[in-house]
Scaffold this motif. Structure first.
Motif, PDB file in Angstrom:
ATOM      1  N   GLY A 102     -17.761 -10.771  -9.225  1.00 29.58           N
ATOM      2  CA  GLY A 102     -17.737 -11.396 -10.529  1.00 29.58           C
ATOM      3  C   GLY A 102     -17.206 -12.819 -10.432  1.00 29.58           C
ATOM      4  O   GLY A 102     -17.262 -13.473  -9.388  1.00 29.58           O
ATOM      5  N   ASN A 103     -16.658 -13.324 -11.531  1.00 26.60           N
ATOM      6  CA  ASN A 103     -16.059 -14.661 -11.531  1.00 26.60           C
ATOM      7  C   ASN A 103     -14.686 -14.666 -10.863  1.00 26.60           C
ATOM      8  O   ASN A 103     -14.313 -15.625 -10.202  1.00 26.60           O
ATOM      9  N   GLU A 104     -13.941 -13.590 -11.035  1.00 30.67           N
ATOM     10  CA  GLU A 104     -12.625 -13.439 -10.418  1.00 30.67           C
ATOM     11  C   GLU A 104     -12.228 -11.976 -10.502  1.00 30.67           C
ATOM     12  O   GLU A 104     -12.632 -11.255 -11.425  1.00 30.67           O
ATOM     13  N   ALA A 105     -11.437 -11.523  -9.518  1.00 30.58           N
ATOM     14  CA  ALA A 105     -11.111 -10.107  -9.442  1.00 30.58           C
ATOM     15  C   ALA A 105      -9.844  -9.891  -8.627  1.00 30.58           C
ATOM     16  O   ALA A 105      -9.440 -10.745  -7.829  1.00 30.58           O
ATOM     17  N   PHE A 106      -9.212  -8.743  -8.852  1.00 27.87           N
ATOM     18  CA  PHE A 106      -8.087  -8.339  -8.017  1.00 27.87           C
ATOM     19  C   PHE A 106      -8.082  -6.820  -7.896  1.00 27.87           C
ATOM     20  O   PHE A 106      -8.742  -6.111  -8.679  1.00 27.87           O
ATOM     21  N   VAL A 107      -7.356  -6.318  -6.888  1.00 28.63           N
ATOM     22  CA  VAL A 107      -7.257  -4.882  -6.663  1.00 28.63           C
ATOM     23  C   VAL A 107      -5.791  -4.510  -6.543  1.00 28.63           C
ATOM     24  O   VAL A 107      -4.990  -5.228  -5.942  1.00 28.63           O
ATOM     25  N   GLU A 108      -5.423  -3.389  -7.142  1.00 30.54           N
ATOM     26  CA  GLU A 108      -4.101  -2.790  -6.993  1.00 30.54           C
ATOM     27  C   GLU A 108      -4.264  -1.487  -6.221  1.00 30.54           C
ATOM     28  O   GLU A 108      -5.127  -0.668  -6.549  1.00 30.54           O
ATOM     29  N   ASP A 109      -3.450  -1.298  -5.205  1.00 36.73           N
ATOM     30  CA  ASP A 109      -3.490  -0.089  -4.387  1.00 36.73           C
ATOM     31  C   ASP A 109      -2.096   0.527  -4.407  1.00 36.73           C
ATOM     32  O   ASP A 109      -1.153  -0.038  -3.862  1.00 36.73           O
ATOM     33  N   LYS A 110      -1.964   1.681  -5.052  1.00 37.93           N
ATOM     34  CA  LYS A 110      -0.651   2.308  -5.201  1.00 37.93           C
ATOM     35  C   LYS A 110      -0.665   3.721  -4.619  1.00 37.93           C
ATOM     36  O   LYS A 110      -1.576   4.510  -4.900  1.00 37.93           O
ATOM     37  N   LEU A 111       0.358   4.013  -3.824  1.00 38.84           N
ATOM     38  CA  LEU A 111       0.532   5.332  -3.228  1.00 38.84           C
ATOM     39  C   LEU A 111       1.793   5.942  -3.802  1.00 38.84           C
ATOM     40  O   LEU A 111       2.862   5.319  -3.775  1.00 38.84           O
ATOM     41  N   SER A 112       1.658   7.144  -4.353  1.00 40.74           N
ATOM     42  CA  SER A 112       2.825   7.786  -4.950  1.00 40.74           C
ATOM     43  C   SER A 112       3.848   8.138  -3.870  1.00 40.74           C
ATOM     44  O   SER A 112       3.497   8.310  -2.703  1.00 40.74           O
ATOM     45  N   PRO A 113       5.114   8.240  -4.245  1.00 40.02           N
ATOM     46  CA  PRO A 113       6.153   8.547  -3.251  1.00 40.02           C
ATOM     47  C   PRO A 113       5.922   9.904  -2.583  1.00 40.02           C
ATOM     48  O   PRO A 113       5.374  10.827  -3.191  1.00 40.02           O
ATOM     49  N   ALA A 114       6.347   9.996  -1.337  1.00 43.22           N
ATOM     50  CA  ALA A 114       6.215  11.258  -0.608  1.00 43.22           C
ATOM     51  C   ALA A 114       7.285  12.234  -1.068  1.00 43.22           C
ATOM     52  O   ALA A 114       8.397  11.848  -1.431  1.00 43.22           O
ATOM     53  N   GLY A 115       6.911  13.494  -1.079  1.00 48.06           N
ATOM     54  CA  GLY A 115       7.845  14.540  -1.471  1.00 48.06           C
ATOM     55  C   GLY A 115       7.740  15.728  -0.539  1.00 48.06           C
ATOM     56  O   GLY A 115       6.763  15.872   0.203  1.00 48.06           O
ATOM     57  N   ALA A 116       8.742  16.582  -0.573  1.00 43.80           N
ATOM     58  CA  ALA A 116       8.748  17.737   0.320  1.00 43.80           C
ATOM     59  C   ALA A 116       7.639  18.724  -0.031  1.00 43.80           C
ATOM     60  O   ALA A 116       7.025  19.336   0.845  1.00 43.80           O
ATOM     61  N   ALA A 117       7.358  18.852  -1.340  1.00 39.98           N
ATOM     62  CA  ALA A 117       6.355  19.826  -1.761  1.00 39.98           C
ATOM     63  C   ALA A 117       5.165  19.184  -2.462  1.00 39.98           C
ATOM     64  O   ALA A 117       4.135  19.828  -2.628  1.00 39.98           O
ATOM     65  N   ILE A 140      -0.818  14.982   3.768  1.00 42.65           N
ATOM     66  CA  ILE A 140      -2.104  14.295   3.928  1.00 42.65           C
ATOM     67  C   ILE A 140      -2.092  13.048   3.047  1.00 42.65           C
ATOM     68  O   ILE A 140      -1.905  13.137   1.833  1.00 42.65           O
ATOM     69  N   VAL A 141      -2.294  11.883   3.660  1.00 39.56           N
ATOM     70  CA  VAL A 141      -2.264  10.618   2.925  1.00 39.56           C
ATOM     71  C   VAL A 141      -3.689  10.101   2.765  1.00 39.56           C
ATOM     72  O   VAL A 141      -4.369   9.854   3.770  1.00 39.56           O
ATOM     73  N   PRO A 142      -4.179   9.933   1.537  1.00 41.78           N
ATOM     74  CA  PRO A 142      -5.533   9.387   1.341  1.00 41.78           C
ATOM     75  C   PRO A 142      -5.664   8.008   1.965  1.00 41.78           C
ATOM     76  O   PRO A 142      -4.746   7.191   1.904  1.00 41.78           O
ATOM     77  N   SER A 143      -6.808   7.735   2.570  1.00 39.11           N
ATOM     78  CA  SER A 143      -7.037   6.469   3.260  1.00 39.11           C
ATOM     79  C   SER A 143      -7.125   5.309   2.275  1.00 39.11           C
ATOM     80  O   SER A 143      -7.894   5.346   1.313  1.00 39.11           O
ATOM     81  N   SER A 144      -6.347   4.265   2.545  1.00 40.36           N
ATOM     82  CA  SER A 144      -6.416   3.052   1.728  1.00 40.36           C
ATOM     83  C   SER A 144      -7.764   2.379   1.902  1.00 40.36           C
ATOM     84  O   SER A 144      -8.403   1.951   0.925  1.00 40.36           O
ATOM     85  N   ALA A 145      -8.230   2.270   3.159  1.00 35.70           N
ATOM     86  CA  ALA A 145      -9.491   1.578   3.432  1.00 35.70           C
ATOM     87  C   ALA A 145     -10.666   2.285   2.776  1.00 35.70           C
ATOM     88  O   ALA A 145     -11.523   1.654   2.151  1.00 35.70           O
ATOM     89  N   GLU A 146     -10.717   3.596   2.906  1.00 30.01           N
ATOM     90  CA  GLU A 146     -11.852   4.336   2.340  1.00 30.01           C
ATOM     91  C   GLU A 146     -11.837   4.299   0.820  1.00 30.01           C
ATOM     92  O   GLU A 146     -12.876   4.080   0.183  1.00 30.01           O
ATOM     93  N   THR A 147     -10.653   4.508   0.229  1.00 31.21           N
ATOM     94  CA  THR A 147     -10.568   4.538  -1.237  1.00 31.21           C
ATOM     95  C   THR A 147     -10.932   3.180  -1.821  1.00 31.21           C
ATOM     96  O   THR A 147     -11.676   3.091  -2.805  1.00 31.21           O
ATOM     97  N   GLN A 148     -10.418   2.104  -1.232  1.00 26.66           N
ATOM     98  CA  GLN A 148     -10.755   0.772  -1.722  1.00 26.66           C
ATOM     99  C   GLN A 148     -12.233   0.453  -1.517  1.00 26.66           C
ATOM    100  O   GLN A 148     -12.873  -0.162  -2.384  1.00 26.66           O
ATOM    101  N   ASP A 149     -12.771   0.849  -0.377  1.00 23.04           N
ATOM    102  CA  ASP A 149     -14.170   0.535  -0.088  1.00 23.04           C
ATOM    103  C   ASP A 149     -15.100   1.184  -1.104  1.00 23.04           C
ATOM    104  O   ASP A 149     -16.031   0.551  -1.608  1.00 23.04           O
ATOM    105  N   ARG A 150     -14.853   2.442  -1.419  1.00 26.13           N
ATOM    106  CA  ARG A 150     -15.714   3.138  -2.379  1.00 26.13           C
ATOM    107  C   ARG A 150     -15.564   2.564  -3.781  1.00 26.13           C
ATOM    108  O   ARG A 150     -16.544   2.446  -4.521  1.00 26.13           O
TER     109      ARG A 150
END
Length: 291
Positions: free
Chosen positions: A221-236, A267-277
């Motif tokens: 587009g004319n201008e754009a940005f992306v935010e990539d946030k991963l929730s904190p890790a927990g025991a359960a 299991i941590v979702p991939s930053s590269a794959e999620t952003q790419d899609r």
């Protein structure tokens, strides 16, 4: 008798004289008013009055559940559970439109997919910005103000040249105010890599998932940005990743959110794959708006 004839003729002569005088007066007024009108018009033309800007490029918004999100792309972003019937799959991929009181100004659509392995959520929203005072700001200018406000809320740097010197560690020739990635930063894997993709690591050391992070995007587009946030890790609790892309094209602002949450922790979702899609879908939305 002659005096009576003269007296009878006088009213007619007087009337004729008045009509001639009136006609002459009208001619003079018309000439004078033309000169006055011309003078007034010249003063207005030379007054430098602002000409209202033309309306923005977009007058209507696309159907949010169909814009750019074809079934093939949705099946990749939102895998369906094998237990679903064909009718249930069709209903899932059809999406659910957001409630809107003005379909020409704001519309959106949401999808969700749940399997035994993970839950994925997708939403797309369109906002058409209108300036109510186009003598002061055009629709595009007003939309850019809205976009900059969202960019600021995301705490991302405003793009553009600055007067600050090149910071230490920046590559030669880098734009002022722009630092190069650290030499140790891992390279991003090719587009479409699986969630288990990791950056190359030295022998004997654990692999490190690639984190692309939040940043300003180019070529969208004319201008754009992306935010990539991963929730904190927990025991359960499993960590979820949410990628949010906001872009502006003329007087329309599009917001896309894509979330992936595994069912099991560790299991941590991939930053590269999620952003790419997410970016591929955003690019399809740009093309849809430009049709």
């Amino acid at each position: 008798m002659q005096r009576k004839a003269v007296r009878r003729a006088l009213p007619g002569i007087a009337m004729l004289t008045a009509l001639v005088a009136g006609a002459a007066g009208l001619t003079g007024c018309t000439s004078g008013s033309g000169t006055t009108t011309g003078g007034t018009g010249d003063s207005k033309a030379g007054g430098g009055q602002a000409v209202p800007a033309q309306p923005g490029k977009y007058r209507v918004l696309p159907a949010p559940c169909k814009a750019g999100a074809d079934s093939k792309r949705l099946k990749v972003m939102l895998p369906a559970a094998e237990s679903l019937t064909p009718e249930q799959r069709d209903q899932m991929y059809a999406g659910t439109a957001d409630a809107s009181y003005d379909g020409d100004r704001r519309v959106g659509c949401r999808w969700s997919a749940q399997t035994p392995e993970e839950t994925r959520l997708l939403s797309v929203g369109f906002e058409r910005v209108v300036s109510y005072d186009r003598a002061a700001a055009s629709d595009d200018d007003k939309a850019r103000q809205v976009y900059v406000r969202q960019l600021t809320d995301a705490k991302l740097p405003f793009p553009g040249p600055t007067a600050s010197p090149v910071p230490p560690g920046a590559a030669p020739g880098a734009a002022p105010g722009t630092a190069s990635p650290a030499p140790s930063a891992p390279a991003a894997p090719p587009a479409g890599a699986g969630s288990a993709s990791t950056a190359p690591a030295p022998s004997g050391s654990p692999s490190v998932p690639v984190e692309l992070g939040s940043r300003v995007l180019e070529g969208l587009g004319n201008e754009a940005f992306v935010e990539d946030k991963l929730s904190p890790a927990g025991a359960a609790a499993a960590q979820s990743r949410t990628v949010r892309i906001v872009f502006r094209t003329s007087n329309v602002i599009v917001t896309l959110e894509y979330s992936v949450q595994p069912a099991l922790p560790g299991i941590v979702p991939s930053s590269a794959e999620t952003q790419d899609r997410a970016r591929q879908l955003a690019q399809a939305l740009v093309e849809r708006l430009n049709e």
